[in-house]
Design an enzyme around this catalytic site. Structure first.
Site, PDB file in Angstrom:
ATOM      1  N   ARG A  82     -20.377  47.244 -25.488  1.00 54.26           N
ATOM      2  CA  ARG A  82     -20.413  48.404 -26.386  1.00 54.26           C
ATOM      3  C   ARG A  82     -21.237  49.534 -25.775  1.00 54.26           C
ATOM      4  O   ARG A  82     -22.022  49.345 -24.842  1.00 54.26           O
ATOM      5  CB  ARG A  82     -21.021  48.007 -27.730  1.00 54.26           C
ATOM      6  CG  ARG A  82     -22.439  47.490 -27.587  1.00 54.26           C
ATOM      7  CD  ARG A  82     -23.213  47.423 -28.875  1.00 54.26           C
ATOM      8  NE  ARG A  82     -24.513  46.803 -28.652  1.00 54.26           N
ATOM      9  CZ  ARG A  82     -25.571  47.414 -28.135  1.00 54.26           C
ATOM     10  NH1 ARG A  82     -25.492  48.684 -27.758  1.00 54.26           N
ATOM     11  NH2 ARG A  82     -26.717  46.767 -27.974  1.00 54.26           N
ATOM     12  N   GLY A  83     -21.101  50.719 -26.360  1.00 51.04           N
ATOM     13  CA  GLY A  83     -21.983  51.817 -26.011  1.00 51.04           C
ATOM     14  C   GLY A  83     -23.350  51.628 -26.643  1.00 51.04           C
ATOM     15  O   GLY A  83     -23.567  50.729 -27.455  1.00 51.04           O
ATOM     16  N   GLY A  84     -24.281  52.489 -26.288  1.00 49.58           N
ATOM     17  CA  GLY A  84     -25.629  52.417 -26.837  1.00 49.58           C
ATOM     18  C   GLY A  84     -26.546  51.539 -26.005  1.00 49.58           C
ATOM     19  O   GLY A  84     -26.143  50.965 -24.996  1.00 49.58           O
ATOM     20  N   GLN A  85     -27.792  51.449 -26.451  1.00 51.41           N
ATOM     21  CA  GLN A  85     -28.802  50.694 -25.725  1.00 51.41           C
ATOM     22  C   GLN A  85     -29.169  49.429 -26.498  1.00 51.41           C
ATOM     23  O   GLN A  85     -28.410  48.961 -27.333  1.00 51.41           O
ATOM     24  CB  GLN A  85     -30.001  51.609 -25.455  1.00 51.41           C
ATOM     25  CG  GLN A  85     -29.616  52.830 -24.609  1.00 51.41           C
ATOM     26  CD  GLN A  85     -30.816  53.664 -24.202  1.00 51.41           C
ATOM     27  OE1 GLN A  85     -31.826  53.152 -23.726  1.00 51.41           O
ATOM     28  NE2 GLN A  85     -30.703  54.964 -24.407  1.00 51.41           N
ATOM     29  N   THR A  86     -30.342  48.875 -26.184  1.00 49.64           N
ATOM     30  CA  THR A  86     -30.709  47.583 -26.751  1.00 49.64           C
ATOM     31  C   THR A  86     -30.951  47.683 -28.258  1.00 49.64           C
ATOM     32  O   THR A  86     -31.639  48.588 -28.736  1.00 49.64           O
ATOM     33  CB  THR A  86     -31.966  47.032 -26.067  1.00 49.64           C
ATOM     34  OG1 THR A  86     -31.700  46.892 -24.665  1.00 49.64           O
ATOM     35  CG2 THR A  86     -32.353  45.676 -26.625  1.00 49.64           C
ATOM     36  N   THR A  87     -30.383  46.743 -28.990  1.00 50.33           N
ATOM     37  CA  THR A  87     -30.597  46.685 -30.431  1.00 50.33           C
ATOM     38  C   THR A  87     -30.702  45.226 -30.860  1.00 50.33           C
ATOM     39  O   THR A  87     -30.568  44.304 -30.060  1.00 50.33           O
ATOM     40  CB  THR A  87     -29.485  47.417 -31.203  1.00 50.33           C
ATOM     41  OG1 THR A  87     -29.899  47.582 -32.568  1.00 50.33           O
ATOM     42  CG2 THR A  87     -28.181  46.656 -31.159  1.00 50.33           C
TER      43      THR A  87
ATOM     44  N   GLY B 175     -18.942  47.685 -33.185  1.00 48.01           N
ATOM     45  CA  GLY B 175     -18.900  48.498 -34.390  1.00 48.01           C
ATOM     46  C   GLY B 175     -20.257  48.895 -34.907  1.00 48.01           C
ATOM     47  O   GLY B 175     -20.981  49.664 -34.282  1.00 48.01           O
TER      48      GLY B 175
ATOM     49  N   CYS C 158     -32.415  51.252 -29.804  1.00 53.55           N
ATOM     50  CA  CYS C 158     -31.399  52.173 -29.287  1.00 53.55           C
ATOM     51  C   CYS C 158     -31.979  53.220 -28.354  1.00 53.55           C
ATOM     52  O   CYS C 158     -31.400  54.296 -28.154  1.00 53.55           O
ATOM     53  CB  CYS C 158     -30.634  52.834 -30.431  1.00 53.55           C
ATOM     54  SG  CYS C 158     -29.778  51.638 -31.488  1.00 53.55           S
TER      55      CYS C 158
END
Length: 212
Positions: free
Chosen positions: A70-75, A150, A168
């Site tokens: 997915r896009g984005g950073q660590t969550t 998602g 994020c």
């Protein structure tokens, strides 16, 4: 298990796009789930999270760590958080990638409003209760315009899990949940049903919802 189901659904959509005369068109599907505690990094961070950082996130075996496309950073994903993975052919619903992300955010905003909580977009990704408190992460992956991954909407999540990361990648921001802003006693399954209805209402060509 949710990731395995997601992969199979994506494969079905891609197979249909490759040979539409050979198989039936798969319907748009939304997987809703709660996870055991797990930290995931986005595709831009794959290979960059050191073993020491991974060990820290695993908290002595209390959580897992996985790389995601997915896009984005660590969550963080965990109990009492709604994870929703729509698997949708964007072209079928006349959606651009940007419009699709807006659709997800709008469905979260509508879901939150259903429980009396006003939320909004900011200049940063996701859905927020104000400029400093994020209530929902959004990160998607597209392959031939078929979506996966998602949203992660905090319902009554233990927010201390987020203290191990810069959520994020946003310094000086915090996370919150529906419970933390005053809505108590919600069931994640019910919030999931509300989100799915909000998303279905906004998707062109969808006339009903079937539970599987």
């Amino acid at each position: 298990m949710s990731r395995d189901i997601q992969s199979k659904l994506v494969a079905q959509h891609l197979a249909y796009k490759a040979t539409p005369a050979a198989i039936s068109r798969p319907p748009p599907t939304v997987i809703t789930a709660q996870f055991h505690p797990v930290y995931t990094c986005g595709r831009r961070e794959i290979g960059s999270v050191t073993q020491a950082q991974q060990d820290f996130l695993r908290a002595g075996g209390k959580a897992e760590f996985h790389e995601a496309l997915r896009g984005g950073q660590t969550t963080f994903h965990g109990p009492a958080q709604l994870v929703a993975y729509p698997v949708i052919d964007l072209k079928r619903h006349s959606l651009s990638p940007r419009c699709y992300v807006n659709l997800l955010e709008s469905a979260v905003i509508k879901t939150s409003a259903h429980y009396g909580i006003p939320t909004r977009r900011t200049e940063n990704p996701g859905v927020w209760v104000d400029d400093d408190r994020k209530i929902c992460a959004v990160g998607v992956h597209l392959r031939r315009n078929v979506s996966s991954h998602g949203i992660g909407l905090n319902v009554s999540t233990n927010l201390s899990w987020f203290e191990r990361i810069v959520a994020c990648g946003l310094e000086d921001k915090s996370v919150t949940s529906l419970e933390a802003v005053g809505v108590r006693g919600l069931r994640v399954d019910d919030v999931g049903d509300t989100f799915v209805k909000a998303l279905a209402d906004a998707l062109d060509g969808v006339t009903g919802i079937e539970e599987g």
